[in-house]
Design a protein around this motif. Structure first.
Motif, mmCIF file in Angstrom:
data_model
loop_
_atom_site.group_PDB
_atom_site.id
_atom_site.type_symbol
_atom_site.label_atom_id
_atom_site.label_comp_id
_atom_site.label_asym_id
_atom_site.label_seq_id
_atom_site.Cartn_x
_atom_site.Cartn_y
_atom_site.Cartn_z
ATOM 1 N N GLN A 1 38.655 47.248 42.331
ATOM 2 C CA GLN A 1 40.333 48.182 41.627
ATOM 3 C C GLN A 1 41.111 48.612 42.545
ATOM 4 O O GLN A 1 41.947 48.094 42.758
ATOM 5 N N LYS A 2 40.187 49.179 42.891
ATOM 6 C CA LYS A 2 40.821 50.246 44.136
ATOM 7 C C LYS A 2 40.966 49.494 45.412
ATOM 8 O O LYS A 2 42.175 49.654 45.899
ATOM 9 N N ALA A 3 39.839 48.809 45.823
ATOM 10 C CA ALA A 3 39.839 48.071 46.831
ATOM 11 C C ALA A 3 41.532 46.810 46.408
ATOM 12 O O ALA A 3 42.331 47.057 47.976
ATOM 13 N N VAL A 4 41.563 46.874 45.489
ATOM 14 C CA VAL A 4 42.620 45.323 44.917
ATOM 15 C C VAL A 4 43.843 45.694 45.194
ATOM 16 O O VAL A 4 44.543 45.523 46.130
ATOM 17 N N GLU A 5 44.513 47.111 45.053
ATOM 18 C CA GLU A 5 45.073 47.764 45.215
ATOM 19 C C GLU A 5 45.747 48.714 46.324
ATOM 20 O O GLU A 5 46.241 48.610 46.908
ATOM 21 N N LYS B 1 53.902 38.211 49.991
ATOM 22 C CA LYS B 1 53.434 38.788 49.176
ATOM 23 C C LYS B 1 52.283 38.363 49.095
ATOM 24 O O LYS B 1 51.653 38.157 49.677
ATOM 25 N N CYS B 2 51.371 39.163 47.452
ATOM 26 C CA CYS B 2 50.639 38.843 47.354
ATOM 27 C C CYS B 2 50.403 38.850 46.060
ATOM 28 O O CYS B 2 51.394 39.269 45.161
ATOM 29 N N GLU B 3 49.281 37.946 45.309
ATOM 30 C CA GLU B 3 49.274 37.733 43.836
ATOM 31 C C GLU B 3 47.563 38.450 42.879
ATOM 32 O O GLU B 3 46.716 37.495 43.696
ATOM 33 N N GLN B 4 47.144 39.045 42.061
ATOM 34 C CA GLN B 4 46.280 38.975 41.699
ATOM 35 C C GLN B 4 45.753 38.219 40.623
ATOM 36 O O GLN B 4 47.113 38.982 39.822
ATOM 37 N N LYS B 5 45.118 37.409 40.224
ATOM 38 C CA LYS B 5 45.169 36.554 38.941
ATOM 39 C C LYS B 5 43.412 36.978 38.625
ATOM 40 O O LYS B 5 42.514 37.351 39.530
ATOM 41 N N SER B 6 42.601 35.638 37.903
ATOM 42 C CA SER B 6 40.950 36.536 37.575
ATOM 43 C C SER B 6 40.038 35.915 38.321
ATOM 44 O O SER B 6 39.150 36.534 38.546
ATOM 45 N N ASP B 7 40.616 35.065 39.183
ATOM 46 C CA ASP B 7 39.650 34.614 40.120
ATOM 47 C C ASP B 7 39.582 35.181 41.947
ATOM 48 O O ASP B 7 38.733 34.326 42.495
#
Length: 583
Positions: free
Chosen positions: A371-375, A397-403
């Motif tokens: 999650q740190k990498a995603v942020e 933009k970017c969006e985070q989803k479950s997959d």
């Protein structure tokens, strides 16, 4: 006729002979007026000789402050406030030509009131300190003693010390002023509506103008003063031809349409009789630029977009809230695949087609590293989405989803330079390499000039350089996915962020794991990575035959790039100029 004493004083002043000047000052009976030459032509371009009292001359010349101290002791502190024919005192002139030690002497001998004297044009001692080309120590000392408000006091023409520092001093002074009173001071308008960036465009080089554009944005170039003149007008008149190219890269064809209250454009400013700065070179640049703009416009009635019109197309709207993949034969339409994810076509609820890169989020995340990498990737997209340049891929933009994480960008129709070479089964011609290199340079230069610091691409190679159907180069794939890739158990370890063959040594040695904020570091890494120029002529990267482990050793040994027993050069058949550019 001048007396023998006057001739000796004049000779000592013009020679900057402090020892002889002190001896002579000890012999005179009054603060006599002298006609003296030897002044800096930058400060006094139209005067070979100036007639002023001796104390004024001493304050202008490269001599010891002991000479002025001797005069003050002999004739009293009144000589510090005595005015020449322009209403200037030795205090004003010392602030313009000397360092802070002279200001300390003035305060000690004449009191703080001497620091607040105003001349006939309502210019303060601080104004004169801002005109000191040799040192900003007087300016810094005066602000410390008088307070930062003195920087924004206007003279009769509406200019403040901030304005004058933009003309006479260096970027270091502007950065110091910014720390004292903030960036907004460079937008300050007083009587004439002139700002610091108007004045910076009068400077004979464009260093300060470039810095201000970086700090304030390109819009500052088009702000008119009371007379309708913009920084573009003044740069066209006062600065060399490379300033015109710099402005064109920032605001494009708009620079030719700006007119002042008299209907004069920047082309008229070039022909001004007041200053002569390589007029012929500027005329040639204007002629060729206007010709290229005209040639790039589509024919009347044509709907075919061109490289020029690509910059004026409808802007993508990043505020969409809903989207879906565009299907092809009941499958998501794949347009690209890389080591870190796949790219598809998508349609947004703003009725615009975009590209969406899907990064799978696999593996466990007990430590929270994923999650740190995603942020980190999200922050990267937030930085990149603010960029707008014809040669840089537009991030939306970017969006985070479950997959997975979805990154949305403009949809570029075309092919990478790598793919084009593979399809043609041959390298590019020199004319093509030159055109591509020029556009790549424009994009990289834009990345270096960001107000918050240089942005590093991290992976410049032919696979990450797209050529659109309209002939426009786009730098894509800023290496955003690597943090996730290295965290999702998909990577063997902490790999450098980029492609081995194009990396500077500090990247391979673990010094380049973050985007450098120092522009010089970013420039070095980009210049090194710009070895992709070689790839366009050889269809393989520099040191392309070397294994990955060998590349690390070669870079660690600081060997020339590309390496080998015989230095690998761009092949015969390409010009000496291109070979020299690559080396």
């Amino acid at each position: 006729m001048a007396t023998e004493m006057e001739r000796k004083l004049r000779a000592a002043l013009e020679a900057g002979d402090s020892e002889e000047l002190q001896r002579l000052c000890g012999e005179i009976d009054s603060n006599i007026e002298l006609e003296v030459g030897g002044f800096d032509t930058q400060d006094y371009p139209f005067e070979e000789l100036r007639k002023m009292p001796l104390a004024h001359h001493v304050a202008c010349k490269p001599v010891s402050s002991s000479c002025l101290e001797l005069l003050i002791d002999r004739f009293g502190p009144g000589c510090l406030t005595h005015r020449n024919d322009r209403g200037q005192t030795p205090v004003h002139l010392a602030a313009q030509h000397q360092d802070e030690s002279w200001m300390k002497l003035v305060k000690e001998k004449g009191g703080k009131r001497c620091l607040r004297i105003v001349d006939r044009w309502r210019q303060t001692v601080v104004h004169f300190a801002a005109m000191n080309r040799k040192s900003n120590s007087c300016l810094k000392w005066l602000v410390k003693k008088l307070g930062s408000d003195c920087l924004t006091v206007s003279d009769r023409d509406g200019d403040t010390a901030v304005h004058l520092a933009a003309l006479y001093q260096s970027i270091e002074s502007l950065e110091w002023i910014k720390r004292q009173i903030g960036t907004d001071c460079f937008r300050l308008k007083v009587d004439s509506d002139r700002t610091a960036f108007h004045i910076a465009a009068w400077k004979s080089d464009n260093s300060n103008l470039k810095w201000l554009v970086k700090e304030l944005g390109s819009d500052c170039l088009t702000v008119p003063d009371k007379y309708g003149d913009t920084a573009v007008h003044w740069a066209a008149e006062h600065q060399p031809v490379d300033s015109l190219q710099f402005i064109f890269e920032r605001i494009g064809a708009e620079m030719f349409s700006l007119k002042n209250n008299q209907g004069e454009a920047m082309t008229d400013a070039v022909e001004s009789w007041r200053w002569v700065t390589d007029k012929s070179a500027k005329r040639a640049w204007i002629s060729s630029s206007l010709w290229r703009l005209k040639a790039s416009r589509p024919p009347a009635g044509s709907s075919t977009p061109t490289a020029a019109s690509a910059g004026t197309k409808k802007q993508l709207d990043p505020s969409f809230t809903d989207w879906d993949f565009i299907l092809q034969e009941d499958k998501k339409q794949l347009i690209g695949r890389g080591g870190f994810g796949e790219v598809y076509k998508a349609l947004t609820d703003r009725n615009q087609t975009v590209a969406v890169k899907m990064l799978p989020l696999s593996g466990t995340d007990k430590s929270g590293k994923l999650q740190k990498a995603v942020e980190m990737e999200k922050r990267g997209v937030e930085i990149l989405k603010r960029l707008s340049h014809p040669n840089i891929l537009q991030f939306l933009k970017c969006e985070q989803k479950s997959d997975g994480l979805y990154i949305f960008t403009e949809l570029v129709l075309g092919h990478s330079l790598f793919e084009l070479m593979q399809r043609q089964n041959k390298p590019f011609k020199e004319s093509e390499v030159r055109d591509f290199s020029r556009q790549i340079c424009l994009g990289l230069n834009f990345l270096h000039c960001q107000p918050q610091g240089a942005i590093l691409h991290r992976d410049i190679k032919s696979e990450n350089v797209m050529l659109t159907n309209e002939g426009v180069i786009k730098l894509i794939d800023f290496g955003l996915a690597r943090e996730i890739f290295n965290t999702c158990s998909l990577s063997a370890g902490n790999q450098p962020k980029g492609t081995w063959h194009f990396m500077a040594p500090e990247m391979l040695m673990g010094e380049g794991n973050s985007i450098p904020q120092d522009r010089r570091v970013g420039l070095r890494l980009h210049v090194w990575a710009f070895g992709c120029v070689y790839e366009l002529t050889a269809m393989q990267p520099p040191d392309g035959n070397e294994p990955q482990q060998r590349i690390v050793i070669l870079r660690y040994m600081q060997r020339a790039m590309p390496d080998g027993n015989e230095p690998q050069q761009i092949a015969d058949g390409f010009s000496a100029g291109l070979k020299d550019f690559y080396l």
